[in-house]
Design a protein around this motif. Structure first.
Motif, PDB file in Angstrom:
ATOM      1  N   VAL A 109      -8.567  -0.452  -0.692  1.00 42.55           N
ATOM      2  CA  VAL A 109      -8.692   0.700   0.193  1.00 42.55           C
ATOM      3  C   VAL A 109      -9.640   1.729  -0.399  1.00 42.55           C
ATOM      4  N   THR A 142      -3.566   1.206   5.096  1.00 47.33           N
ATOM      5  CA  THR A 142      -2.937   0.027   4.508  1.00 47.33           C
ATOM      6  C   THR A 142      -1.788  -0.409   5.414  1.00 47.33           C
ATOM      7  N   GLY A 194       0.779  -1.231   0.000  1.00 49.79           N
ATOM      8  CA  GLY A 194       0.000   0.000   0.000  1.00 49.79           C
ATOM      9  C   GLY A 194       0.807   1.275   0.000  1.00 49.79           C
ATOM     10  N   ILE A 233      -5.222  -4.971  -1.083  1.00 51.85           N
ATOM     11  CA  ILE A 233      -5.451  -3.541  -0.902  1.00 51.85           C
ATOM     12  C   ILE A 233      -6.713  -3.150  -1.655  1.00 51.85           C
TER      13      ILE A 233
END
Length: 498
Positions: free
Chosen positions: A225, A162, A142, A223
Motif C-alpha cells: 500500500v 487494504t 492491512g 499489502i
C-alpha cells in the motif's frame, strides 16, 4: 508496545516507533546473584525433558538481555526490581510452549513492558515482520494492532486501501476471535500469525465494537500500500496525505509534490495531512519535512541524562517555497508525524490545524542478541527545534477543530507504565471551534490511488454522505471560511518563529 491507543504492534505497530535503529550487541557477562535468582526460578516452569543445551541457551538470553538493558535504556534501571518482576511474571505466563527459551522470552517481554509501553522482547520471526513493515510491503489484511490493558487485540487503525479498510474495520475495534480462535490474552505475534496466509485466502475476524459483536470475513492480500496520497482542492490548493513513514515514503512524496507543482500554476496553499499517521522511520519523517524547509533543525535525539545524540538539519526545500501551509493533526498522529508537524511549525513554515496529537516522543532501538531474538528498548527522547519534547504532551494545534463524531481512544500518557512528560511546549491553541461551523463544499481532483478516508468517492444511493469536516475547515483557512479570520494572528507568529 502499545497497550491502548496508538502504537505498539509488532507487525505494523512496529512501524509506529519512529527512529528504531538496529544495533549489534556484545556477548553477556557471567550471571550476577540477582540474575541467578531468576535462572533458578524459571526452571520450575519448564516442561519436563528440556536439555542442558536448551537451559544454557535460555540462561544466556536472560543474562545478555539484562546487560544490554543496563547499558542502553533511557533511564538507569533497578536491576533487582526488574528480576523480581521477571520472577513474578512466571506464574501468569499464557504460552503453550513451555520450553526454556520461550519461558525466558515471555518473562523478559512482560518485564520490559513494566518499564514503558514500547520496550519489548522480539523473536526472530518478529524481526522479520519488522523488516517487512518498514519496507512498506507485507501479506495480510492491512491493520495496525496493539494490546489494550485487558489484553484484547485492539485495532489502532486500518491501513488505507487494504482489505481491512474496505471491510469497514475501525480504530478501537477489538478482535476477539480469528477464524474461531479466542484472542484474549494472546500475544500480538499470535494475532499476526493467524492473520497472515496465502494471498486470496479468507480469514474471519470476530469484532467487538462498543457492545456489538459481529464477524467480518476478508481476503488476505499482498499489502503493498502506498503511504502517500494526493489531490488538488478547488483547483489551486495542493493536498498531500502521508499515512506513515517507511522506506518508500520519500520517493512517493517527491513524485506527488512534483506533480502538484506542475499542475497548480498559482497555488493558494498546501495542506499536509498527517492525521492517523502512527509514525515510522525517523529518517523518512525528517526527509519529508526537509522538502519544505531551506534550513534549521528538524529533530534531535537525547539519551540518558539528556545527553545529545543525533540531529537532523534541513537543507533542501524543493517544493512550494513561500506557499502558505496547513498541517493537519489528530489524536492518532504519533511519533514521526508529531515531530514533522512540530518541525514545520517551529521553523515558521506552517500552521497546525486539528486536534492535539498522541504524544509518543520516545525513541526505540532494536538490539539483536547473540542468543537469538532481540530487544526493542527505549533509548532516548526526540526533541523539537525549540528543544521541546512531545512525550506525554503531544503537539497542540494552533487552531483546534473539534468533531462531534471523533473516535475516542487513549493517548500515550494514559498508557500503563508510560514514560513521564517533560519539557512541554508552552503553546496553546489560538482558537477552538466546532467542525460543523466551518464545513463547506470543496472540489477534489485525486492524483494516483484514492484515499478512502480523506478523499472519499461519491456515495452510492442510500449511503450517508461523508464529510471530512477538518479538511474542509483547513481549506477555509486559505479562503474566506471561518478559519481565515485567524490568518492575521497566526502568520506573523510563524514568521517570527513563535
Amino acid at each position: 508496545m502499545l497497550r491502548k491507543g496508538l502504537l505498539p504492534v509488532l507487525f505494523a505497530v512496529l512501524i509506529s516507533f519512529a527512529g528504531t535503529k538496529l544495533v549489534a550487541c556484545a556477548g553477556p557477562a557471567w550471571p550476577s546473584d540477582e540474575e541467578r535468582r531468576f535462572l533458578d526460578a524459571y526452571r520450575d516452569s519448564v516442561t519436563a525433558g528440556a536439555t542442558d543445551d536448551q537451559f544454557a541457551h535460555a540462561d544466556k538470553l536472560y543474562v545478555e538481555a539484562l546487560q544490554v538493558l543496563s547499558e542502553t535504556y533511557v533511564e538507569k534501571i533497578d536491576r533487582a526490581a526488574f528480576v523480581e518482576n521477571s520472577i513474578a511474571s512466571l506464574n501468569g505466563l499464557e504460552i503453550e510452549d513451555m520450553s526454556p527459551i520461550n519461558i525466558v522470552g515471555a518473562a523478559l517481554d512482560d518485564s520490559l513492558h513494566t518499564l514503558d509501553p514500547h520496550s519489548a522482547y522480539m523473536t526472530d520471526d518478529m524481526f522479520r515482520r519488522l523488516q517487512e513493515s518498514t519496507e512498506g510491503s507485507f501479506a495480510g489484511v492491512g491493520i495496525v494492532i496493539s494490546l489494550d490493558d485487558e489484553k484484547h487485540i485492539r485495532i489502532v487503525s486500518p491501513i488505507d486501501d487494504t482489505p481491512a479498510a474496505r471491510a469497514g474495520l475501525r480504530p478501537d475495534d477489538r478482535i476477539t476471535h480469528i477464524d474461531g480462535h479466542q484472542m484474549k490474552g494472546e500475544p500480538i505475534s499470535e494475532a499476526v500469525r493467524l492473520m497472515r496466509g496465502r494471498v486470496g485466502d479468507p480469514v474471519t475476524l470476530t469484532i467487538l465494537r462498543v457492545d456489538n459483536s459481529f464477524d467480518v470475513t476478508v481476503k488476505r492480500a499482498r499489502i503493498e500500500v502506498p503511504s502517500v496520497t494526493a489531490g488538488i482542492i478547488d483547483q489551486d490548493i495542493g493536498y498531500i496525505r502521508v499515512s506513515r513513514f517507511d522506506a518508500t515514503t520519500l520517493d512517493q512524496t517527491q513524485e506527488y509534490l512534483s506533480e502538484l507543482e506542475s499542475r497548480i500554476v498559482t497555488p493558494r496553499g498546501i495542506i499536509v495531512d498527517l492525521r492517523r499517521n502512527p509514525g515510522g522511520l525517523l529518517d523518512s519523517a525528517a526527509d519529508i519535512a526537509d522538502q519544505f524547509l531551506t534550513s534549521g533543525l528538524i529533530v534531535a535525539t537525547e539519551g540518558r541524562g539528556e545527553r545529545k545524540m543525533r540531529s537532523y538539519e534541513a537543507d533542501r526545500s524543493d517544493y512550494f517555497d513561500l506557499v502558505p501551509m496547513a498541517i493537519l493533526l489528530d489524536r492518532g498522529s504519533a511519533s514521526g508525524a508529531e515531530l514533522m508537524a512540530a518541525a514545520l511549525r517551529e521553523n515558521g513554515r506552517g500552521v497546525i490545524i486539528g486536534e492535539r496529537s498522541f504524544g509518543k516522543g520516545s525513541m526505540q532501538r532494536i538490539m539483536p542478541l547473540t542468543s537469538g531474538g532481540g530487544l526493542k528498548i527505549t533509548t532516548g527522547y526526540y526533541t523539537t527545534p525549540e528543544n521541546h519534547i512531545v512525550q506525554g504532551h503531544g503537539v497542540v494545534p494552533d487552531i483546534e477543530v473539534n468533531r462531534a463524531d471523533a473516535e475516542e481512544f487513549e493517548r500515550e500518557i494514559d498508557l500503563e507504565h508510560a514514560l513521564p512528560s517533560r519539557r512541554r511546549d508552552p503553546r496553546q491553541s489560538l482558537a477552538s471551534l466546532d467542525a460543523t461551523t466551518c464545513e463547506q463544499d470543496i472540489e477534489i481532483e485525486r492524483l494516483g490511488k484514492s484515499n478512502r478516508e480523506n478523499l472519499e468517492e461519491k456515495p452510492e444511493d442510500g449511503e450517508e454522505v461523508y464529510r471530512d469536516s477538518v479538511l474542509e475547515c483547513a481549506v477555509g483557512y486559505f479562503a474566506d471560511g471561518p478559519l481565515a479570520t485567524y490568518r492575521n494572528q497566526v502568520e506573523p507568529l510563524l514568521r517570527a518563529g513563535l
